[in-house]
Design a protein around this motif. Structure first.
Motif, PDB file in Angstrom:
ATOM      1  N   LEU A 119      38.449  -6.174 -52.293  1.00  0.00           N
ATOM      2  CA  LEU A 119      37.153  -6.672 -51.830  1.00  0.00           C
ATOM      3  C   LEU A 119      37.298  -7.762 -50.779  1.00  0.00           C
ATOM      4  O   LEU A 119      36.363  -8.020 -50.014  1.00  0.00           O
ATOM      5  CB  LEU A 119      36.351  -7.209 -53.026  1.00  0.00           C
ATOM      6  CG  LEU A 119      35.896  -6.170 -54.049  1.00  0.00           C
ATOM      7  CD1 LEU A 119      35.222  -6.840 -55.240  1.00  0.00           C
ATOM      8  CD2 LEU A 119      34.946  -5.161 -53.410  1.00  0.00           C
ATOM      9  N   THR A 120      38.462  -8.413 -50.727  1.00  0.00           N
ATOM     10  CA  THR A 120      38.716  -9.437 -49.718  1.00  0.00           C
ATOM     11  C   THR A 120      39.332  -8.845 -48.465  1.00  0.00           C
ATOM     12  O   THR A 120      38.872  -9.094 -47.340  1.00  0.00           O
ATOM     13  CB  THR A 120      39.669 -10.510 -50.276  1.00  0.00           C
ATOM     14  OG1 THR A 120      39.118 -11.069 -51.465  1.00  0.00           O
ATOM     15  CG2 THR A 120      39.887 -11.625 -49.254  1.00  0.00           C
ATOM     16  N   SER A 121      40.384  -8.052 -48.633  1.00  0.00           N
ATOM     17  CA  SER A 121      41.197  -7.615 -47.501  1.00  0.00           C
ATOM     18  C   SER A 121      40.515  -6.569 -46.624  1.00  0.00           C
ATOM     19  O   SER A 121      40.636  -6.626 -45.398  1.00  0.00           O
ATOM     20  CB  SER A 121      42.530  -7.055 -48.004  1.00  0.00           C
ATOM     21  OG  SER A 121      43.288  -8.052 -48.642  1.00  0.00           O
ATOM     22  N   VAL A 122      39.830  -5.601 -47.228  1.00  0.00           N
ATOM     23  CA  VAL A 122      39.203  -4.544 -46.421  1.00  0.00           C
ATOM     24  C   VAL A 122      38.093  -5.114 -45.525  1.00  0.00           C
ATOM     25  O   VAL A 122      38.107  -4.881 -44.304  1.00  0.00           O
ATOM     26  CB  VAL A 122      38.685  -3.398 -47.312  1.00  0.00           C
ATOM     27  CG1 VAL A 122      37.902  -2.378 -46.476  1.00  0.00           C
ATOM     28  CG2 VAL A 122      39.849  -2.707 -48.015  1.00  0.00           C
ATOM     29  N   PRO A 123      37.124  -5.895 -46.065  1.00  0.00           N
ATOM     30  CA  PRO A 123      36.123  -6.494 -45.169  1.00  0.00           C
ATOM     31  C   PRO A 123      36.735  -7.440 -44.135  1.00  0.00           C
ATOM     32  O   PRO A 123      36.298  -7.468 -42.982  1.00  0.00           O
ATOM     33  CB  PRO A 123      35.210  -7.267 -46.138  1.00  0.00           C
ATOM     34  CG  PRO A 123      35.384  -6.596 -47.446  1.00  0.00           C
ATOM     35  CD  PRO A 123      36.818  -6.178 -47.481  1.00  0.00           C
ATOM     36  N   LEU A 124      37.769  -8.192 -44.550  1.00  0.00           N
ATOM     37  CA  LEU A 124      38.424  -9.107 -43.615  1.00  0.00           C
ATOM     38  C   LEU A 124      39.111  -8.328 -42.492  1.00  0.00           C
ATOM     39  O   LEU A 124      39.051  -8.715 -41.317  1.00  0.00           O
ATOM     40  CB  LEU A 124      39.436  -9.972 -44.359  1.00  0.00           C
ATOM     41  CG  LEU A 124      40.105 -11.101 -43.564  1.00  0.00           C
ATOM     42  CD1 LEU A 124      39.055 -12.063 -43.012  1.00  0.00           C
ATOM     43  CD2 LEU A 124      41.095 -11.852 -44.452  1.00  0.00           C
TER      44      LEU A 124
END
Length: 250
Positions: A62-67
């Motif tokens: 949830l952090t890495s993909v949007p980032l």
């Protein structure tokens, strides 16, 4: 059949023979006795292990993909180098050191272990998300723009489907690494199957060691196959075949 295929078949055959020999030895020497004698404890440790992996990997996704999506936008492209190198710290620092640092800030227990595993999982997902989005053909995006699609529509209808193979591969790598690394959570009171692994090491008891290590290995293999199936279902067939051809040509 060329020499490369013959070698590949021979290696696979050797691996399967070795695996069969190991399990035959394990069962004949009653190495899985802890699982049969203490099933309640085993399932409690397995639950704790899955909790560690599920929460830490879920937050990492949830952090890495949007980032990764954000830093590949034109307005934030200059921040890509900084963000990726910050995430890279989680891989350059040894996993034991990350656990120790997390324990120093959060104390002993589940929270520290989850934070450490989360940090360790960030880079593979972030790098693959960025690489997948960067690999999308600019002409394809220009064609979509010419058809009147908005930037958001281009992202969800063109870029993400094209980058899905790479993104899912990054998630698969991160989760599988996470499963193995989660065994170290025992060292800071995080629980999991590492309890039996390290108990076996400390007591020189192979039944504890194998009863903990083999389920971790099988869990990692099972999750790897699960994500391969997800990859097969979500990635368009043409892109999947193109990726496989590119891998085989290397």
């Amino acid at each position: 059949m060329n020499s490369k295929k013959i070698i590949a078949v021979a290696v696979k055959l050797f691996f399967w023979l070795l695996l069969i020999a190991f399990f035959w030895w394990s069962f004949t020497n009653d190495m899985f006795s802890r699982i049969s004698e203490e099933p309640v404890q085993f399932f409690n440790l397995l639950r704790d292990h899955l909790t560690l992996v599920g929460i830490s990997a879920g937050i990492a996704i949830l952090t890495s993909v949007p980032l990764g999506i954000l830093i590949t936008r034109a307005s934030l492209r200059k921040s890509e180098w900084l963000v990726v190198n910050i995430a890279n710290l989680g891989q350059t620092i040894p996993s034991l050191a990350i656990l120790a640092l997390a324990m120093g800030f959060l104390g002993i227990g589940l929270k520290a272990a989850i934070v450490a595993l989360y940090i360790y999982s960030l880079l593979p997902i972030l790098q693959n998300t960025v690489a997948g989005l960067d690999s999308v053909n600019p002409e394809t995006k220009d064609a979509a723009k010419g058809m009147g699609l908005t930037p958001l529509q281009i992202l969800f209808k063109v870029e993400l489907p094209s980058a899905a193979y790479s993104i899912i591969a990054g998630i698969r790598t991160a989760v599988v690494l996470n499963i193995g690394t989660a065994a170290l959570a025992y060292l800071i009171g995080g629980g999991g199957l590492g309890v039996w692994i390290f108990t076996g090491i400390q007591l020189f008891d192979n039944s504890y060691l194998i009863s903990g290590a083999v389920p971790v290995t099988l869990l990692a293999i099972g999750v790897d196959f699960l994500f391969r199936g997800i990859q097969y279902l979500l990635v368009p067939k043409g892109l999947r075949l193109a990726q496989q051809a590119a891998i085989e040509s290397v």
